[in-house]
Design a protein around this motif. Structure first.
Motif, PDB file in Angstrom:
ATOM      1  N   VAL A   1     136.485  98.626 101.339  1.00 45.38           N
ATOM      2  CA  VAL A   1     135.138  98.371 100.846  1.00 45.38           C
ATOM      3  C   VAL A   1     134.569  99.730 100.440  1.00 45.38           C
ATOM      4  O   VAL A   1     134.581 100.666 101.251  1.00 45.38           O
ATOM      5  CB  VAL A   1     134.263  97.711 101.930  1.00 45.38           C
ATOM      6  CG1 VAL A   1     132.836  97.532 101.436  1.00 45.38           C
ATOM      7  CG2 VAL A   1     134.845  96.366 102.348  1.00 45.38           C
ATOM      8  N   LEU A   2     134.105  99.833  99.213  1.00 47.35           N
ATOM      9  CA  LEU A   2     133.589 101.097  98.655  1.00 47.35           C
ATOM     10  C   LEU A   2     134.589 102.228  98.899  1.00 47.35           C
ATOM     11  O   LEU A   2     134.213 103.356  99.236  1.00 47.35           O
ATOM     12  CB  LEU A   2     132.214 101.436  99.263  1.00 47.35           C
ATOM     13  CG  LEU A   2     131.110 100.400  99.051  1.00 47.35           C
ATOM     14  CD1 LEU A   2     129.847 100.782  99.819  1.00 47.35           C
ATOM     15  CD2 LEU A   2     130.789 100.241  97.572  1.00 47.35           C
ATOM     16  N   GLY A   3     135.864 101.878  98.765  1.00 46.40           N
ATOM     17  CA  GLY A   3     136.917 102.888  98.868  1.00 46.40           C
ATOM     18  C   GLY A   3     137.341 103.243 100.273  1.00 46.40           C
ATOM     19  O   GLY A   3     138.213 104.089 100.465  1.00 46.40           O
ATOM     20  N   GLU A   4     136.751 102.601 101.282  1.00 46.55           N
ATOM     21  CA  GLU A   4     137.093 102.927 102.672  1.00 46.55           C
ATOM     22  C   GLU A   4     137.744 101.718 103.346  1.00 46.55           C
ATOM     23  O   GLU A   4     137.364 100.577 103.083  1.00 46.55           O
ATOM     24  CB  GLU A   4     135.836 103.307 103.470  1.00 46.55           C
ATOM     25  CG  GLU A   4     135.061 104.498 102.927  1.00 46.55           C
ATOM     26  CD  GLU A   4     135.743 105.833 103.213  1.00 46.55           C
ATOM     27  OE1 GLU A   4     136.747 105.850 103.947  1.00 46.55           O
ATOM     28  OE2 GLU A   4     135.261 106.851 102.680  1.00 46.55           O
ATOM     29  N   SER A   5     138.681 102.004 104.229  1.00 50.97           N
ATOM     30  CA  SER A   5     139.389 100.924 104.917  1.00 50.97           C
ATOM     31  C   SER A   5     138.452 100.172 105.872  1.00 50.97           C
ATOM     32  O   SER A   5     137.603 100.792 106.536  1.00 50.97           O
ATOM     33  CB  SER A   5     140.550 101.512 105.712  1.00 50.97           C
ATOM     34  OG  SER A   5     141.013 100.562 106.651  1.00 50.97           O
ATOM     35  N   ILE A   6     138.660  98.867 105.967  1.00 51.23           N
ATOM     36  CA  ILE A   6     137.825  98.090 106.901  1.00 51.23           C
ATOM     37  C   ILE A   6     138.153  98.408 108.366  1.00 51.23           C
ATOM     38  O   ILE A   6     137.447  97.964 109.260  1.00 51.23           O
ATOM     39  CB  ILE A   6     137.930  96.559 106.667  1.00 51.23           C
ATOM     40  CG1 ILE A   6     139.369  96.072 106.786  1.00 51.23           C
ATOM     41  CG2 ILE A   6     137.293  96.167 105.363  1.00 51.23           C
ATOM     42  CD1 ILE A   6     139.491  94.569 106.899  1.00 51.23           C
ATOM     43  N   ALA A   7     139.214  99.186 108.580  1.00 54.21           N
ATOM     44  CA  ALA A   7     139.501  99.623 109.950  1.00 54.21           C
ATOM     45  C   ALA A   7     138.450 100.636 110.423  1.00 54.21           C
ATOM     46  O   ALA A   7     138.335 100.903 111.617  1.00 54.21           O
ATOM     47  CB  ALA A   7     140.893 100.249 110.016  1.00 54.21           C
TER      48      ALA A   7
END
Lengths: 263, 305
Positions: free
Chosen positions: B58-64
């Motif tokens: 999301v927005l280039g960042e992992s959902i982790a």
């Protein structure tokens, strides 16, 4: 963590919560103080129910000032347990937890910040409860002819601060267990019901009918000993050590559960 | 955005290998029947539930690591949940303090959803529509780059729905990406540019809505001045290789929009006067059922095999 602390503080300022928290927190110490002083006698007399009336001589000791408060400090702990359990479980049952975790996804910080806000709240409740009880004791005692000179001695003041500290420490640990049940069960009613059932009748049945030395191991009994600064069941330090172990294990388990569980 | 994302709850596979990609700056619709997996997918994207397998960004960042992107995301999840004894403003203050957001945003977002006049009233006195608007206000608090709204028109009256549409359009006009889930297909058709269709936990379509609707069947409906001429019109269509059928007092022709003029010309040449000629387009609802019916058939075939 500061964000979670300060946002929780807004919720703790709800009028109903203030009335309930301070009402319940004050009710027992105030009643106990009035009851202790009004029913005190010059010489030991049998109480119409069980036990004996407290004597003037006992109340005139430096720790006589907080005698009533100490007697009901476990009840302050139970108020704390209900408050913490409700504060955590309601976030689930009301559906607000998801909104909160979107704004603060660092769950450990969220949980600790919220817990610390509740700890501060319960500290204020304990201080106000003891303060009102002390004031009441100073007002009522002269009318009964009870000398209050030892209460304001350095020993009396130390005893009062110790009573506040023990009641607060017990209330925080009660609160931790309440918070753990709230997170685990996600229902305020169920969490509070189970906690009260365990601390009051179930432990009494276990100790009375099954395991007589359970007073040294069961958390409700240990909390009562801690709140009293030690009692006939456990010494203060034994209760403190055992409860530190229980509280530490509970905190680690709940933090791990809350961090991993789906919201 | 998401690749092979799955979530299983014991025996139930709520999200089944979802691949979704929402371009920045669009209003994306996330549609599917109740229980299709929309809310679970949204919860996965917001880091509220952990995926059983798969990855997403999301927005280039992992959902982790939701803490890396949620400061730039606003969300309304399912029904709006607030503290009923606190005012709307205090509820927003809880979220502002928690997320360490700019407190001045509270008045801005309350004005955006037209709740300023009731901001100091307790939430328990709000109507469902007002709570829904407060939920949108909460989502807008961080001045987000991405807004995720789960069923934002639930409980709103027609005027409220229209307001909500305009709020979402306003967000898109400011370059904010909006992902809005709904089972109300007409709403999605009215406000979205991009579509993701989910059914039984699987994405069955994603792409621009215009492309989907163009790919669906369009038709022409013709009315003749004299009903007896419909048979002649049918013959004209057959001669042109177009499928057609008489339906009561009209002729329905399966053909693209452009052929309507040709039909009119041929009917005039044959001495037939048309009293009506209209082009019918497939709605999103038609497209949805066409796709999900096909998916159900394939699933049944897989099960039988």
């Amino acid at each position: 963590m500061w964000g979670a602390f300060s946002s929780e503080w807004i919720k703790l300022q709800r009028r109903s919560l203030l009335l309930w928290g301070f009402g319940a927190g004050l009710l027992f110490p105030v009643l106990a103080t009035i009851f202790t002083i009004e029913r005190a006698t010059r010489t030991p007399q049998l109480f119409s129910g069980h036990g004996i009336h407290i004597t003037y001589a006992v109340l005139e000791q430096p720790n006589g000032l907080v005698h009533g408060v100490v007697d009901v400090s476990s009840l302050i702990g139970i108020v704390s347990l209900c408050l913490f359990a409700a504060a955590f479980a309601t976030e689930y049952s009301q559906g607000t937890l998801r909104n909160l975790l979107v704004r603060e996804p660092r769950r450990i910080q969220f949980l600790i910040g919220k817990f610390l806000a509740l700890v501060l709240f319960i500290l204020i409740v304990v201080i106000v409860a003891v303060g009102v009880s002390v004031a009441l004791a100073f007002i009522l005692a002269p009318g009964k002819g009870i000398s209050t000179s030892a209460w304001s001695s350095s020993t009396g003041i130390t005893d009062m601060f110790q009573a506040v500290f023990h009641a607060f420490l017990a209330a925080v640990i009660y609160g931790l267990f309440g918070a753990a049940l709230g997170v685990l069960l996600r229902s305020p009613g169920l969490s509070i019901g189970i906690a009260i059932a365990w601390v009051i009748p179930i432990e009494a049945i276990i100790v009375g009918a099954i395991w007589s030395s359970g007073s040294n191991w069961l958390p409700g009994r240990l909390l009562a000993a801690l709140a009293h600064g030690g009692n006939g069941d456990s010494t203060y330090y034994h209760a403190l050590l055992m409860l530190a172990i229980y509280a530490g294990a509970t905190a680690v388990a709940i933090l791990a559960l809350f961090r991993r569980r789906d919201a | 955005m998401a690749s092979a994302l799955s979530k299983r709850y014991k025996e139930v596979l709520a999200v089944d290998g979802v691949d979704i990609d929402l371009p920045a700056g669009v209003v994306g619709g996330f549609v599917g029947p109740n229980g299709a997996g929309k809310t679970t997918t949204i919860q996965l994207l917001l880091g509220l539930v952990r995926p059983t397998s798969g990855v997403a960004k999301v927005l280039g960042e992992s959902i982790a690591h939701p803490e890396r992107y949620l400061r730039r995301v606003g969300a309304l999840i399912e029904s709006p949940s607030f503290y009923p004894a606190l005012s709307g403003r205090r509820n927003l203050e809880v979220l502002t303090r928690l997320g360490r957001l700019d407190k001045s945003r509270i008045d801005t977002v309350l004005a955006q959803v037209e709740l300023s006049a009731r901001a100091n009233d307790r939430v328990k006195t709000y109507s469902l529509g007002m709570k829904q608007r407060l939920g949108v206000a909460a989502a807008l608090l961080p001045d987000p780059e991405l807004v995720i709204l789960d069923e934002p028109t639930n409980g709103l009256d027609p005027a409220g729905i229209r307001e909500m549409r305009s709020v979402m359009r306003g967000l898109a006009d400011r370059g904010i990406t909006v992902l809005v889930s709904s089972h109300l297909l007409r709403e999605i058709e009215a406000i979205c540019d991009h579509l993701m269709m989910i059914d039984h936990g699987r994405v069955v379509f994603q792409g621009p809505i215009s492309g989907l609707l163009e790919a669906q069947h369009t038709g022409i409906v013709a009315r003749a001045e004299h009903a007896a001429d419909l048979a002649k019109l049918l013959a004209l269509c057959a001669a042109a290789g177009k499928q057609a059928r008489i339906d009561g007092d009209v002729l329905r022709v399966s053909a693209q929009e452009g052929w309507a003029a040709e039909l009119n010309r041929q009917a005039f040449a044959a001495g037939i006067t048309l009293s009506g000629l209209e082009v019918t387009r497939a709605s999103l609802e038609d497209a949805f059922f066409a796709i999900t019916d096909q998916d159900d058939t394939e699933r049944a075939a897989e099960a039988l095999a």
